[in-house]
Enzyme design. Structure first.
Site, PDB file in Angstrom:
ATOM      1  N   PRO A 216       0.608  -1.328   0.061  1.00 47.51           N
ATOM      2  CA  PRO A 216       0.092  -0.072  -0.022  1.00 47.51           C
ATOM      3  C   PRO A 216       1.061   1.228   0.023  1.00 47.51           C
ATOM      4  O   PRO A 216       0.256   2.356  -0.206  1.00 47.51           O
ATOM      5  CB  PRO A 216      -0.920  -0.050   1.299  1.00 47.51           C
ATOM      6  CG  PRO A 216      -0.072  -1.015   2.515  1.00 47.51           C
ATOM      7  CD  PRO A 216       0.549  -2.078   1.356  1.00 47.51           C
ATOM      8  N   PHE A 217       2.221   1.285   0.338  1.00 46.62           N
ATOM      9  CA  PHE A 217       3.072   2.285   0.372  1.00 46.62           C
ATOM     10  C   PHE A 217       4.253   2.028  -0.729  1.00 46.62           C
ATOM     11  O   PHE A 217       5.234   2.687  -0.341  1.00 46.62           O
ATOM     12  CB  PHE A 217       3.432   2.680   1.739  1.00 46.62           C
ATOM     13  CG  PHE A 217       2.070   3.055   2.694  1.00 46.62           C
ATOM     14  CD1 PHE A 217       1.517   4.246   2.556  1.00 46.62           C
ATOM     15  CD2 PHE A 217       1.956   2.015   3.337  1.00 46.62           C
ATOM     16  CE1 PHE A 217       0.542   4.299   3.258  1.00 46.62           C
ATOM     17  CE2 PHE A 217       0.608   2.373   4.377  1.00 46.62           C
ATOM     18  CZ  PHE A 217      -0.043   3.559   4.051  1.00 46.62           C
ATOM     19  N   GLU A 234       4.044  -0.164   5.358  1.00 45.90           N
ATOM     20  CA  GLU A 234       3.820   0.537   6.530  1.00 45.90           C
ATOM     21  C   GLU A 234       3.930   2.229   6.213  1.00 45.90           C
ATOM     22  O   GLU A 234       4.793   2.622   5.567  1.00 45.90           O
ATOM     23  CB  GLU A 234       4.965   0.510   7.261  1.00 45.90           C
ATOM     24  CG  GLU A 234       4.905   1.147   8.946  1.00 45.90           C
ATOM     25  CD  GLU A 234       5.909   0.606  10.011  1.00 45.90           C
ATOM     26  OE1 GLU A 234       6.053   1.115  10.876  1.00 45.90           O
ATOM     27  OE2 GLU A 234       6.729  -0.304   9.480  1.00 45.90           O
ATOM     28  N   LYS A 250       4.634  -3.981  14.017  1.00 46.64           N
ATOM     29  CA  LYS A 250       5.522  -4.890  14.811  1.00 46.64           C
ATOM     30  C   LYS A 250       4.911  -6.031  14.879  1.00 46.64           C
ATOM     31  O   LYS A 250       3.620  -6.103  15.316  1.00 46.64           O
ATOM     32  CB  LYS A 250       5.617  -4.307  16.242  1.00 46.64           C
ATOM     33  CG  LYS A 250       6.902  -3.490  16.116  1.00 46.64           C
ATOM     34  CD  LYS A 250       8.140  -4.332  16.000  1.00 46.64           C
ATOM     35  CE  LYS A 250       9.339  -3.236  15.820  1.00 46.64           C
ATOM     36  NZ  LYS A 250       9.277  -2.883  14.259  1.00 46.64           N
TER      37      LYS A 250
END
Length: 431
Positions: A216-217, A234, A250
């Protein structure tokens, strides 16, 4: 002044492919792609910024103040990156490890051309250009050939380890000794995989990495001869009006093709006490960071330890938000939360000192952030993980992976988690 114009795109996926291929002609490129991953806080499906009108490049010394001045003076869109080593500007720290990539510590540029895609609507924002320049570019991009090589255009890359397996275990035991002594509770320990005297095709490599990850990034970043090819899952931090959102990761589990086994791995991750404690410790750290600019009582944990599924792995993600005053400068929000807690540890400063002593490589852009700040002060930045970095001039290719070390860490399990995280990058480079 920027000229703005909107277009309706018949085939957004195909247009994205052509748009990125077209952009490679420029010295400065930032491509951000959500890969249509469903997420609550999303402004665009894809963003492209090219062709620097002005830029800021600096080392860590007084970097955030220079960045603040630059962003304030341009009062415009700026795109670029923050390396992990800007920690040395925020705290009394140093970075003296080997650096094979040699990226500047901070780089941002004010693009002449910006493309903002949401659904099938494409918005262009050009700096000091007329409408016909936009129409001409759209026509060129629409007719741009898509590169589909039938044969391999680059040789497999021979990857080397900066830290050998036995040495990794020794370093982790030293880290665990710090934890058991009470120096720290958790630290993100990273290792580099690299290749020297190597040439790769950056766009082809990015496309392969993105195809197997669909993160997504995802980011393709170019600054002259330096490249970032990222499949990051992230978000570091986003500002939307007076709301600030950060989403630390995490907790990692592998994927299985068998649906029953895959769901079992999700359930195991949810109930894993060690993975959950890793996440909770970083959430506490992030809450503390956000509180430095937040209005009183506004820091909230919207999601705690929620499992998200990606092509390569399952990840445990928490979402923490805050509210800031209208007049709070966006750079102050970034500075007081940088580097992101998921890539450092707790307590933050002690963890960064121990990390520096045990790691063999200067992190640079790895575990830094890439993103943009809009003219209204809103911003969005990822965390640079699951990424390939390439200095074309030095012929140096690198990717790093790491994991959170806590009192319950098992060195062999941590090593295997690193190999799992490295799988996509290794596959792309070696095949």
């Amino acid at each position: 002044m920027r000229t703005t114009k909107k277009y309706t795109i018949a085939n957004p996926d195909q247009f994205k492919e052509k748009l990125l291929s077209w952009s490679i002609q420029f010295d400065d490129v930032t491509w951000l792609d959500s890969n249509q991953y469903k997420q609550q806080y999303s402004s665009y499906d894809a963003v492209l910024a090219v062709d620097a009108f002005t830029c800021l490049q600096t080392d860590y010394q007084n970097a955030f103040e220079q960045f603040k001045e630059y962003q304030t003076l341009t009062n415009d869109w700026v795109f670029g990156y923050l390396t992990y080593d800007l920690k040395n500007d925020v705290e009394q720290l140093k970075s003296s490890n080997f650096d094979g990539l040699e990226f500047p510590d901070l780089y941002f540029f004010q693009p002449k051309k910006i493309f903002l895609l949401k659904g099938n609507i494409l918005e262009l924002q050009y700096l000091k250009m007329e409408d016909d320049a936009m129409d001409l570019d759209i026509e060129t991009i629409t007719n741009f050939p898509i590169s589909t090589p039938k044969a391999k255009t680059q040789e497999p890359v021979k990857i080397q380890l900066k830290i050998q397996k036995e040495e990794y275990f020794n370093k982790l035991n030293t880290m665990l000794a710090h934890i058991h002594r009470g120096d720290i509770y958790e630290a993100n320990f990273c290792q580099e995989f690299y290749a020297k005297n190597t040439t790769i095709n950056p766009l082809e490599t990015y496309n392969k990495l993105n195809a197997i990850s669909k993160a997504p990034f995802a980011t393709f970043f170019k600054s002259n001869n330096r490249y970032l090819l990222s499949a990051s899952p992230e978000r570091y931090i986003k500002k939307q009006g007076v709301k600030v959102i950060t989403q630390p990761i995490k907790g990692t589990a592998k994927r299985e093709k068998d649906l029953v086994l895959d769901n079992l791995l999700i359930n195991n991750l949810v109930s894993d006490e060690k993975e959950r404690s890793e996440n909770v410790m970083i959430v506490d750290l992030v809450r503390n960071d956000l509180s430095q600019t937040a209005t009183k009582g506004s820091v909230k944990v919207e999601e705690l330890c929620k499992v998200y599924t990606f092509n390569q792995v399952h990840q445990m993600i928490s979402t923490v938000t805050s509210t800031i005053n209208q007049n709070t400068h966006p750079i102050d929000v970034i500075k007081t939360t940088f580097p992101m807690g998921s890539m450092t540890g707790a307590p933050k400063i002690s963890a960064m000192k121990i990390i520096e002593n045990l790691e063999e490589t200067k992190r640079g852009l790895y575990s830094g952030a890439v993103g943009y700040i809009a003219p209204n002060g809103d911003f969005d930045f990822n965390v640079v993980i699951r990424s390939i970095l390439y200095n074309q001039e030095k012929k140096y290719v690198s990717y790093s992976v790491g994991g959170a070390i806590t009192a319950k860490s098992n060195p062999l399990s941590e090593y295997e988690e690193c190999l799992l995280k490295a799988k996509a990058m290794r596959t792309v480079l070696e095949n």
